[in-house]
Design a protein around this motif. Structure first.
Motif, short mmCIF file in Angstrom:
data_model
loop_
_atom_site.label_atom_id
_atom_site.label_comp_id
_atom_site.label_asym_id
_atom_site.label_seq_id
_atom_site.Cartn_x
_atom_site.Cartn_y
_atom_site.Cartn_z
N SER A 73 2.80 9.13 -0.16
CA SER A 73 1.81 9.68 -1.10
C SER A 73 1.32 8.66 -2.12
N HIS A 74 2.25 7.92 -2.74
CA HIS A 74 1.88 7.05 -3.86
C HIS A 74 2.24 5.58 -3.65
N ALA A 75 2.67 5.23 -2.45
CA ALA A 75 3.00 3.84 -2.10
C ALA A 75 4.07 3.25 -3.02
N LEU A 76 5.07 4.05 -3.36
CA LEU A 76 6.16 3.59 -4.21
C LEU A 76 7.33 3.10 -3.37
N PRO A 77 7.98 2.02 -3.80
CA PRO A 77 9.19 1.58 -3.10
C PRO A 77 10.35 2.51 -3.40
N LYS A 78 11.32 2.54 -2.52
CA LYS A 78 12.44 3.46 -2.68
C LYS A 78 13.22 3.20 -3.98
#
Length: 220
Positions: A47-52
């Motif tokens: 959804s937001h291209a965030l890393p884990k």
């Protein structure tokens, strides 16, 4: 004694899922988990291209476990459904989603959850968009723009915090300040339900598929 409903939140890491989570807690529901779907290679959230590591930091600040799964668009529903089955086996029968007024996604959520015996809740549904944003600010959440759709907003908006002056600038660009049409995405780094702030560091802006992305990692 009334038994509180335990729920998972479909967690993007951004403002809408955060406010939906917070609203469910205010409605005397008990949070039990966060759920985030990743791209197939599982390097960043879908959804937001965030890393884990950023999502892990949010989950730690919220004192909740984070469940993640990687999926392509072709098998997204099957993978998500399997995760719902796992959550239900752990005694979580309710799910919270941050949809505001996109009817197609609401119908999909209800279909998939019902098939797996999960009761969906959408506490922001049909709330005026400006009210959603105002409640977010009034509660004290800190949200930062990390993705913009470049035909709607310039990349100069990346890294900026959602606040009243920024809202006026968004409106001046003809953009809904909630970004419900995908004009921008945010990450929430602090607020009343966070035990500590999520400290971020930024990379170089990336451009692809018509979007500008601000890569973020944690500093902790």
């Amino acid at each position: 004694m009334i038994e509180l409903k335990t729920f998972f939140t479909s967690w993007s890491g951004g403002k809408d899922s955060t406010l939906a989570h917070y609203t469910a807690m205010q409605q005397d529901m008990l949070p039990a988990a966060l759920v985030t779907m990743f791209e197939e290679e599982e390097t960043r959230s879908r959804s937001h291209a965030l890393p884990k590591e950023v999502l892990d930091a949010q989950a730690a600040a919220l004192n909740l476990p984070l469940y993640t799964r990687g999926a392509s668009w072709s098998d997204y529903e099957a993978v998500f459904s399997n995760l719902l089955q796992e959550l239900r086996s752990r005694g979580i029968h309710d799910g919270v989603f941050g949809d505001i007024d996109l009817e197609g996604h609401r119908e999909w959520v209800e279909k998939v959850c019902t098939a797996q015996g999960i009761q969906p809740h959408q506490p922001l549904w049909q709330e005026p968009r400006e009210d959603v944003l105002q409640r977010l600010l009034d509660a004290g959440f800190h949200a930062i723009i990390i993705v913009v759709k470049e035909d709607r907003l310039p990349a100069s908006f990346l890294g900026r915090s959602i606040d009243p002056p920024l809202i006026k600038e968004l409106e001046a660009h003809g953009v809904d300040p909630c970004g419900e049409e995908g004009e921008f995405h945010t990450v929430v780094v602090d607020g009343p339900i966070f035990s500590r702030s999520v400290r971020l560091q930024y990379g170089e802006v990336e451009h692809h598929d018509g979007y500008a992305f601000l890569p973020v990692t944690t500093t902790d």
